[in-house]
Write an enzyme that holds these catalytic residues in place. Structure first.
Site, short mmCIF file in Angstrom:
data_model
loop_
_atom_site.label_atom_id
_atom_site.label_comp_id
_atom_site.label_asym_id
_atom_site.label_seq_id
_atom_site.Cartn_x
_atom_site.Cartn_y
_atom_site.Cartn_z
N SER A 14 4.46 10.86 -5.92
CA SER A 14 5.08 9.87 -6.80
C SER A 14 4.01 9.00 -7.48
O SER A 14 4.19 8.56 -8.62
CB SER A 14 6.08 9.00 -6.05
OG SER A 14 5.44 8.10 -5.20
N LEU A 91 -4.15 13.44 2.52
CA LEU A 91 -4.27 13.26 3.97
C LEU A 91 -5.41 14.08 4.57
O LEU A 91 -5.26 14.71 5.62
CB LEU A 91 -2.94 13.63 4.64
CG LEU A 91 -1.76 12.76 4.22
CD1 LEU A 91 -0.48 13.23 4.86
CD2 LEU A 91 -2.03 11.30 4.57
N ASN A 108 -8.67 4.83 -3.42
CA ASN A 108 -7.52 5.24 -2.61
C ASN A 108 -6.46 4.16 -2.71
O ASN A 108 -6.77 2.99 -2.93
CB ASN A 108 -7.95 5.40 -1.14
CG ASN A 108 -6.80 5.84 -0.25
OD1 ASN A 108 -5.99 6.67 -0.64
ND2 ASN A 108 -6.72 5.28 0.95
N HIS A 110 -3.37 2.43 -0.48
CA HIS A 110 -2.89 2.37 0.90
C HIS A 110 -1.68 1.43 0.97
O HIS A 110 -1.69 0.35 0.37
CB HIS A 110 -4.02 1.86 1.81
CG HIS A 110 -3.63 1.83 3.25
ND1 HIS A 110 -3.66 2.97 4.03
CD2 HIS A 110 -3.17 0.83 4.03
CE1 HIS A 110 -3.23 2.66 5.24
NE2 HIS A 110 -2.94 1.37 5.27
N ASP A 151 -10.03 3.83 5.09
CA ASP A 151 -9.38 2.57 4.67
C ASP A 151 -10.25 1.33 4.78
O ASP A 151 -9.72 0.22 4.93
CB ASP A 151 -8.10 2.35 5.51
CG ASP A 151 -7.09 3.47 5.34
OD1 ASP A 151 -7.10 4.12 4.28
OD2 ASP A 151 -6.31 3.70 6.28
C1 GRF Z 1 1.58 6.31 -0.66
O1 GRF Z 1 2.40 5.46 0.06
C2 GRF Z 1 0.14 5.90 -0.57
O2 GRF Z 1 -0.02 4.55 -0.30
C3 GRF Z 1 -0.36 6.68 0.61
O3 GRF Z 1 0.36 7.89 0.58
C4 GRF Z 1 1.59 7.70 -0.08
C5 GRF Z 1 1.69 8.76 -1.13
O4 GRF Z 1 2.94 8.78 -1.73
N1 GRF Z 1 -1.79 6.80 0.58
P1 GRF Z 1 3.21 9.72 -2.98
O5 GRF Z 1 2.87 11.16 -2.56
O6 GRF Z 1 2.34 9.26 -4.10
O7 GRF Z 1 4.66 9.55 -3.28
#
Ligand code: GRF
Length: 206
Positions: A14, A91, A108, A110, A151
């Site tokens: 997203s 990840l 990044n 978070h 992080d």
């Molecule tokens: C987000 O909440 C971001 O903060 C974290 O992973 C999530 C990714 O969400 N690092 P999306 O795949 O962009 O919907």
């Protein structure tokens, strides 16, 4: 200055979508020219297909030598003339060689106000559950520079999100995600228009 962006995604995507929207609407000048995913199940494939953006599957597991994986990664970044790498729900730890080569040019996002609720294993609903369990009234989202440790790189921008008394990790994550979709493009426009300096742990834009 318009930058060539590479977005790294493992899951839903997203944030990738929000970045593409920001670019299409002119809120940021930069363009997403490459998307890399380490998961065949990632939503990034569908998102990119619709918009004719190259989405490349790159996973260390496909290589018998780690060095070949890193080489392929660096070659892709070079071939696409990438200026800024954006982790958006990626990840997998980035190899140190890439972090070194693109020092201060990897961001990044978070889903908490770092340095709280970050570190290894702190992703997705885990983060929001810990925030709720802590009793915190305010949470938020953070865009930070990626360093060799999880992080803990210098903070670029943060946005607060209220924690409601009846929040579940799911409801809090929805509110946080909306904030992420606003914050990430803002961080990119700072990189487009300002010079960045890092003094101790603080990011200063001139
Ligand atoms: C987000 O909440 C971001 O903060 C974290 O992973 C999530 C990714 O969400 N690092 P999306 O795949 O962009 O919907």
């Amino acid at each position: 200055m318009a930058l060539n962006l590479c977005v790294l995604v493992s899951g839903r995507g997203s944030n990738l979508k929000a970045l593409l929207k920001a670019s299409a609407s002119g809120r940021i000048k930069s363009q997403v020219v490459l998307v890399i995913t380490n998961k065949l199940t990632s939503g990034a494939f569908e998102i990119c297909k619709k918009r004719k953006i190259n989405c490349i599957y790159l996973s260390e597991e496909s290589f018998s030598h780690g060095l070949d994986y890193i080489k392929s990664f660096l070659t892709l970044l070079k071939n696409y003339k990438i200026d800024l790498i954006l982790l958006a729900g990626y990840l997998k730890k980035l190899p140190a060689e890439i972090v070194r080569k693109y020092r201060n040019r990897i961001l990044n996002i978070h889903p908490s106000l770092l340095p709280c609720f970050g570190g290894q294993g702190m992703y997705g609903l885990n983060v929001h559950k810990k925030v709720i369990d802590s009793g915190a009234k305010i949470s938020g989202v953070t865009v930070h520079i990626v360093t060799e440790d999880y992080d803990s790189g210098p903070i670029v921008l943060q946005k607060t999100v209220n924690v409601k008394d009846d929040d579940t990790p799911e409801s809090l994550s929805l509110r946080a995600r909306k904030a992420e979709h606003i914050l990430y493009p803002k961080a990119i426009s700072l990189f487009e228009t300002k010079k960045i300096k890092i003094k101790n742990q603080r990011v200063i834009f001139n």
